[in-house]
Design a protein around this motif. Structure first.
Motif, mmCIF file in Angstrom:
data_model
loop_
_atom_site.group_PDB
_atom_site.id
_atom_site.type_symbol
_atom_site.label_atom_id
_atom_site.label_comp_id
_atom_site.label_asym_id
_atom_site.label_seq_id
_atom_site.Cartn_x
_atom_site.Cartn_y
_atom_site.Cartn_z
ATOM 1 N N UNK A 11 5.161 -2.075 8.548
ATOM 2 C CA UNK A 11 5.215 -3.539 8.478
ATOM 3 C C UNK A 11 4.961 -3.902 7.011
ATOM 4 N N UNK A 12 6.040 -4.069 6.262
ATOM 5 C CA UNK A 12 5.894 -4.246 4.823
ATOM 6 C C UNK A 12 5.150 -5.527 4.481
ATOM 7 N N UNK A 13 5.381 -6.595 5.237
ATOM 8 C CA UNK A 13 4.699 -7.856 4.950
ATOM 9 C C UNK A 13 3.183 -7.723 5.081
ATOM 10 N N UNK A 14 2.766 -6.858 6.007
ATOM 11 C CA UNK A 14 1.331 -6.665 6.220
ATOM 12 C C UNK A 14 0.770 -5.514 5.403
ATOM 13 N N UNK A 15 1.637 -4.818 4.668
ATOM 14 C CA UNK A 15 1.176 -3.692 3.866
ATOM 15 C C UNK A 15 0.893 -2.435 4.665
ATOM 16 N N UNK A 16 1.492 -2.320 5.851
ATOM 17 C CA UNK A 16 1.238 -1.183 6.742
ATOM 18 C C UNK A 16 2.309 -0.116 6.525
ATOM 19 N N UNK A 17 1.869 1.123 6.354
ATOM 20 C CA UNK A 17 2.782 2.245 6.170
ATOM 21 C C UNK A 17 2.556 3.285 7.259
ATOM 22 N N UNK A 18 3.553 4.147 7.416
ATOM 23 C CA UNK A 18 3.444 5.261 8.363
ATOM 24 C C UNK A 18 3.692 6.567 7.629
ATOM 25 N N UNK A 19 2.793 7.520 7.835
ATOM 26 C CA UNK A 19 2.930 8.853 7.262
ATOM 27 C C UNK A 19 3.020 9.858 8.397
ATOM 28 N N UNK A 20 4.119 10.614 8.447
ATOM 29 C CA UNK A 20 4.340 11.581 9.523
ATOM 30 C C UNK A 20 4.274 13.008 8.986
ATOM 31 N N UNK A 21 3.676 13.884 9.777
ATOM 32 C CA UNK A 21 3.635 15.310 9.470
ATOM 33 C C UNK A 21 4.548 16.062 10.428
ATOM 34 N N UNK B 139 -2.216 12.146 -5.131
ATOM 35 C CA UNK B 139 -1.349 11.114 -5.699
ATOM 36 C C UNK B 139 -1.789 9.729 -5.237
ATOM 37 N N UNK B 140 -2.164 9.618 -3.973
ATOM 38 C CA UNK B 140 -2.643 8.336 -3.451
ATOM 39 C C UNK B 140 -3.891 7.876 -4.206
ATOM 40 N N UNK B 141 -4.820 8.791 -4.403
ATOM 41 C CA UNK B 141 -6.051 8.435 -5.119
ATOM 42 C C UNK B 141 -5.756 8.033 -6.567
ATOM 43 N N UNK B 142 -4.807 8.706 -7.187
ATOM 44 C CA UNK B 142 -4.419 8.334 -8.544
ATOM 45 C C UNK B 142 -3.870 6.915 -8.592
ATOM 46 N N UNK B 143 -2.993 6.601 -7.653
ATOM 47 C CA UNK B 143 -2.382 5.277 -7.637
ATOM 48 C C UNK B 143 -3.411 4.200 -7.293
ATOM 49 N N UNK B 144 -4.323 4.505 -6.399
ATOM 50 C CA UNK B 144 -5.372 3.542 -6.075
ATOM 51 C C UNK B 144 -6.282 3.304 -7.273
ATOM 52 N N UNK B 145 -6.531 4.346 -8.077
ATOM 53 C CA UNK B 145 -7.387 4.208 -9.247
ATOM 54 C C UNK B 145 -6.756 3.300 -10.295
ATOM 55 N N UNK B 146 -5.425 3.220 -10.303
ATOM 56 C CA UNK B 146 -4.722 2.371 -11.268
ATOM 57 C C UNK B 146 -4.566 0.936 -10.770
ATOM 58 N N UNK C 229 -2.655 -0.459 2.873
ATOM 59 C CA UNK C 229 -3.088 -0.323 1.496
ATOM 60 C C UNK C 229 -2.318 -1.321 0.636
ATOM 61 N N UNK C 230 -2.734 -1.531 -0.610
ATOM 62 C CA UNK C 230 -2.034 -2.508 -1.444
ATOM 63 C C UNK C 230 -0.540 -2.201 -1.571
ATOM 64 N N UNK C 231 0.268 -3.243 -1.502
ATOM 65 C CA UNK C 231 1.720 -3.100 -1.516
ATOM 66 C C UNK C 231 2.206 -2.397 -2.770
ATOM 67 N N UNK C 232 1.652 -2.761 -3.910
ATOM 68 C CA UNK C 232 2.079 -2.136 -5.167
ATOM 69 C C UNK C 232 1.797 -0.638 -5.178
ATOM 70 N N UNK C 233 0.682 -0.255 -4.593
ATOM 71 C CA UNK C 233 0.352 1.170 -4.511
ATOM 72 C C UNK C 233 1.385 1.905 -3.674
ATOM 73 N N UNK C 234 1.760 1.320 -2.557
ATOM 74 C CA UNK C 234 2.766 1.958 -1.692
ATOM 75 C C UNK C 234 4.091 2.128 -2.426
#
Length: 360
Positions: A324-334, A349-356, A306-311
């Motif tokens: 992989x921050x350069x590629x904009x890749x994040x990991x979410x663990x449960x 929260x993700x949808x809010x940030x993407x909307x902005x 996803x977009x770096x700024x959003x992350x």
């Protein structure tokens, strides 16, 4: 003068959970109860206690009649001890480039275990016989470290799974070349829960020689175990464990946690819940335009781009890591204690940030 009184104080909000790692979670209440049960009186030290003895029967029920457990402090310790047990001083270990032993163990296999890691790039974190053959050569070449072990991870560092047939093919291929097979099972419970099979189905039943059995990510306070399945593949495990600084004097406190997880179905309940929360998370973020899930969500992790700024903005609201921050890749663990409300709040929260995010 009387010494100052000190009180144990809580330094965090126990209702705050994130998606950084299943290591962030506390211990399951049933594990804490087991620790309290084992705490009274004296027990023989260094593994000669009743709890470690009882654990052996539980391990054999999961991994076959030849299996033997050697409790250790942590996952890196389990991997380094296990790999040393199945290699000579001149031996090398074939693994995926993304493997934990290569990327996230601070060089411990090389520096502490004296092992050469022969890595292979993989598209999904999984080895195949064909990929193994990229490094499986040169056994008689004294100028090259000798490939002696294939190490796989179940579930992988990218959240993907091997099927039992895929592991059988790897074991058959490795054994045909005189190599042994190690399985890093820090999240083995999540794999079994997702595949809906007993752990034996993809370990002793298909030819795995030795494995690192995870406990911490599945609800333990601390502690893992090296499980030797093929007794002919190893020697002097007790000496290796001590030499590697992984012999706990009060071992009953490691063993009783593994007993609490494995004696009945706590390990499976915890893993199923974590997997279900990852599925809920994946379903939620798929609905967010501009977010790409990179790998099949087969265990308790979601990898996304996803977009770096959003992350960066989202990290101020929830803890998680860049993969992989350069590629904009994040990991979410449960984890076993992730709730539906946690997931839904994160997705919102993700949808809010993407909307902005400005439209490019």
């Amino acid at each position: 003068m009387n010494p100052p009184k000190t009180d144990a104080r809580r330094h965090h909000d126990p209702e705050t959970r994130g998606f950084a790692s299943d290591n962030y979670a506390g211990a399951h209440p049933e594990v804490l109860a087991a620790l309290a049960l084992a705490n009274g009186g004296h027990q023989v030290a260094y593994g000669e206690d009743d709890y470690t003895e009882n654990l052996q029967g539980i391990i054999r029920s999961h991994f076959g009649p030849t299996a033997e457990a050697f409790p250790v402090f942590n996952g890196t310790g389990a991997n380094v001890v296990a790999l040393q047990a199945v290699t000579d001083r001149w031996g090398a270990v074939i693994c995926a480039e993304s493997a934990h032993i290569n990327v996230d163990e601070g060089g411990a296999p090389e520096r502490m275990g004296g092992l050469k890691l022969l890595t292979v790039p993989t598209p999904d974190g999984k080895l195949t016989p064909e990929l193994i053959d990229r490094q499986a050569w040169g056994w008689e070449d004294e100028h090259r470290a000798m490939p002696q072990v294939v190490s796989i991870t179940q579930s992988t560092e990218l959240g993907t799974l091997y099927t039992p047939d895929e592991i059988r093919a790897i074991c058959d291929h490795a054994h045909a070349h005189g190599m042994k097979v190690h399985l890093d099972g820090s999240r083995i419970a999540n794999a079994a829960a997702s595949l809906d099979v007993p752990m034996r189905t993809f370990t002793n039943a298909v030819g795995v020689d030795i494995l690192s059995l995870g406990g911490t990510k599945n609800g333990a306070l601390f502690g893992e175990a090296v499980v030797v399945i093929n007794q002919d593949a190893v020697s002097h495990m007790k000496h290796l464990r001590k030499l590697s600084m992984q012999l706990a004097s009060k071992m009953r406190f490691v063993s009783v946690q593994l007993e609490a997880l494995l004696a009945k179905d706590l390990w499976l309940r915890n893993a199923r819940h974590a997997n279900e929360m990852a599925q809920r998370l994946a379903e939620g973020v798929r609905a967010a335009h501009g977010v790409e899930i990179l790998y099949p969500v087969q265990a308790n992790g979601v990898f996304a781009k996803l977009p770096h700024d959003v992350s960066l903005r989202l990290q101020k609201r929830f803890r998680f890591y860049f993969w992989d921050e350069n590629a904009g890749v994040v990991r979410w663990m449960c984890a076993f204690d992730t709730t539906e409300d946690d997931v839904d709040a994160f997705v919102a929260a993700l949808k809010e940030e993407m909307a902005h995010q400005p439209v490019s």
